[in-house]
Design a protein around this motif. Structure first.
Motif, PDB file in Angstrom:
ATOM      1  N   GLY A 196       0.913  -1.521   0.178  1.00 54.03           N
ATOM      2  CA  GLY A 196      -0.005  -0.026   0.056  1.00 54.03           C
ATOM      3  C   GLY A 196       0.880   1.193   0.015  1.00 54.03           C
ATOM      4  N   TYR A 197       2.224   1.039   0.259  1.00 55.70           N
ATOM      5  CA  TYR A 197       2.996   2.369   0.386  1.00 55.70           C
ATOM      6  C   TYR A 197       3.056   3.259  -0.766  1.00 55.70           C
ATOM      7  CZ  TYR A 197       6.870   5.388   1.245  1.00 55.70           C
ATOM      8  OH  TYR A 197       7.805   6.468   1.504  1.00 55.70           O
ATOM      9  N   HIS A 198       3.021   2.746  -2.036  1.00 58.52           N
ATOM     10  CA  HIS A 198       3.211   3.638  -3.346  1.00 58.52           C
ATOM     11  C   HIS A 198       2.075   4.734  -3.076  1.00 58.52           C
ATOM     12  CE1 HIS A 198       0.091   0.693  -4.579  1.00 58.52           C
ATOM     13  NE2 HIS A 198      -0.257   1.356  -5.338  1.00 58.52           N
ATOM     14  N   ARG A 199       0.832   4.220  -2.391  1.00 62.30           N
ATOM     15  CA  ARG A 199      -0.342   5.476  -2.447  1.00 62.30           C
ATOM     16  C   ARG A 199       0.060   6.649  -1.594  1.00 62.30           C
ATOM     17  NH1 ARG A 199      -3.376   0.532  -2.441  1.00 62.30           N
ATOM     18  NH2 ARG A 199      -3.773   0.863  -0.330  1.00 62.30           N
ATOM     19  N   TYR A 200       1.127   6.425  -0.723  1.00 59.95           N
ATOM     20  CA  TYR A 200       1.367   7.456   0.153  1.00 59.95           C
ATOM     21  C   TYR A 200       2.797   7.878   0.047  1.00 59.95           C
ATOM     22  CZ  TYR A 200      -2.784   5.642   2.607  1.00 59.95           C
ATOM     23  OH  TYR A 200      -4.133   5.164   3.022  1.00 59.95           O
ATOM     24  N   GLN A 236       3.592  11.405   0.429  1.00 60.67           N
ATOM     25  CA  GLN A 236       2.958  12.089   1.519  1.00 60.67           C
ATOM     26  C   GLN A 236       3.880  11.907   2.811  1.00 60.67           C
ATOM     27  OE1 GLN A 236      -1.024  11.265   1.948  1.00 60.67           O
ATOM     28  NE2 GLN A 236      -1.436  10.745  -0.131  1.00 60.67           N
ATOM     29  N   TYR A 260       5.005   5.582   6.982  1.00 68.33           N
ATOM     30  CA  TYR A 260       3.965   4.594   6.790  1.00 68.33           C
ATOM     31  C   TYR A 260       3.817   3.447   7.662  1.00 68.33           C
ATOM     32  CZ  TYR A 260       1.332   1.411   3.640  1.00 68.33           C
ATOM     33  OH  TYR A 260       0.468   0.359   3.067  1.00 68.33           O
ATOM     34  N   ILE A 274      -3.609   3.152   8.848  1.00 76.08           N
ATOM     35  CA  ILE A 274      -3.598   2.684   7.515  1.00 76.08           C
ATOM     36  C   ILE A 274      -3.895   1.280   7.616  1.00 76.08           C
ATOM     37  CG2 ILE A 274      -2.178   2.499   5.456  1.00 76.08           C
ATOM     38  CD1 ILE A 274      -1.257   5.256   6.174  1.00 76.08           C
ATOM     39  N   ASP A 293      -2.585  -2.211   5.803  1.00 72.38           N
ATOM     40  CA  ASP A 293      -1.707  -2.666   4.769  1.00 72.38           C
ATOM     41  C   ASP A 293      -2.101  -4.083   4.402  1.00 72.38           C
ATOM     42  OD1 ASP A 293       0.944  -1.929   2.905  1.00 72.38           O
ATOM     43  OD2 ASP A 293       0.950  -3.983   3.553  1.00 72.38           O
ATOM     44  N   GLU A 300       4.957  -1.496  -5.978  1.00 71.13           N
ATOM     45  CA  GLU A 300       4.077  -1.090  -5.083  1.00 71.13           C
ATOM     46  C   GLU A 300       4.912  -0.726  -3.706  1.00 71.13           C
ATOM     47  OE1 GLU A 300      -0.023  -3.558  -6.175  1.00 71.13           O
ATOM     48  OE2 GLU A 300       1.539  -4.435  -4.861  1.00 71.13           O
ATOM     49  N   SER A 301       5.761  -1.385  -3.183  1.00 69.85           N
ATOM     50  CA  SER A 301       6.173  -1.201  -1.962  1.00 69.85           C
ATOM     51  C   SER A 301       7.371   0.169  -2.199  1.00 69.85           C
ATOM     52  CB  SER A 301       6.990  -2.237  -1.287  1.00 69.85           C
ATOM     53  OG  SER A 301       6.098  -3.398  -1.178  1.00 69.85           O
ATOM     54  N   CYS A 302       7.639   0.317  -3.359  1.00 69.32           N
ATOM     55  CA  CYS A 302       8.847   1.553  -3.631  1.00 69.32           C
ATOM     56  C   CYS A 302      10.059   0.792  -3.191  1.00 69.32           C
ATOM     57  CB  CYS A 302       8.436   2.972  -3.083  1.00 69.32           C
ATOM     58  SG  CYS A 302       7.110   3.777  -3.275  1.00 69.32           S
TER      59      CYS A 302
END
Length: 223
Positions: free
Chosen positions: A158-162, A165, A171, A180, A182, A207-209
């Protein structure tokens, strides 16, 4: 070497279904590769699924850490681990270096930490709680081998969405606080794992950068 074999029941809705967690063997290799293809479908690169050479290394180098679960006679998932030396003061590492790209030739029988190389469950079985059972089996191995901890780097899909920020560390903290959810890290928390921090360039995962959340389970019988 004692073969791992645990009989249990899992629940499909309210119906108990017989299951067994056991050591996997060469006879399981073809089906284990099919399970990898179902668990990690395209665009996940097929060359990153287990191959027979890797699986042979698993069962010959550390069979105690190569486990699978059958549900009503059907192979439904697996977990693979190895023993490493881990220094909590120097936590940074990558999955590829630690697991020898999944061949586990880095296995150290005299190490202090059981390391999760992979866990996978067939999609059609994911509502049965098999992932949690597989991880619990590794807790048993950790205690039996008198190791300090079970450790692994969890994806943070889910980290790529944040990422624009907050940092990866922020995260992970937000997931631990429950702000959040995940799909991987929250699951690991439910399984009793606790965070040690974040590893940069842990694995190639958009996705996890490319980050991994280092999550441990401490052996409660060791100080």
């Amino acid at each position: 070497m004692t073969q791992y074999n645990q009989q249990l029941y899992v629940f499909e809705d309210a119906r108990p279904v017989p299951a067994v967690i056991r050591s996997y063997t060469e006879a399981d290799f073809d089906e284990l590769i099919v399970i990898q293809s179902e668990t990690f479908p395209p665009p996940y690169p097929p060359e990153q699924w287990w191959n027979k050479e890797q699986l042979h290394e698993h069962v010959s180098r550390f069979p105690e850490g190569a486990l699978c679960i059958e549900v009503d006679g059907v192979l439904a998932g697996s977990v693979t681990s190895l023993i490493v030396d881990f220094d909590p003061a120097k936590p940074a590492h990558s999955w590829a270096d630690t697991t020898d790209h999944g061949y586990i030739r880095t296995h150290k029988p005299d190490g202090n930490t059981l390391y999760v190389a992979d866990i996978c469950v067939r999609p059609r079985f994911r509502k049965l709680g098999l992932g949690k059972w597989l991880l619990q089996s590794l807790y048993h191995v950790t205690v039996e081998k008198k190791l300090d901890r079970l450790l692994g780097g969890g994806r943070m899909p889910g980290y790529h969405r944040y990422a624009g920020q907050m940092s990866a560390e922020a995260y992970l903290d937000a997931v631990v606080r429950g702000e959040i959810k995940d799909p991987v890290i929250t699951f690991l928390l439910r399984c009793g794992r606790t965070p040690l921090g974040v590893a940069e360039n842990y694995l190639e995962d958009e996705e996890s950068c490319n980050y991994g959340a280092l999550m441990e389970w401490r052996n409660p019988f060791k100080s």
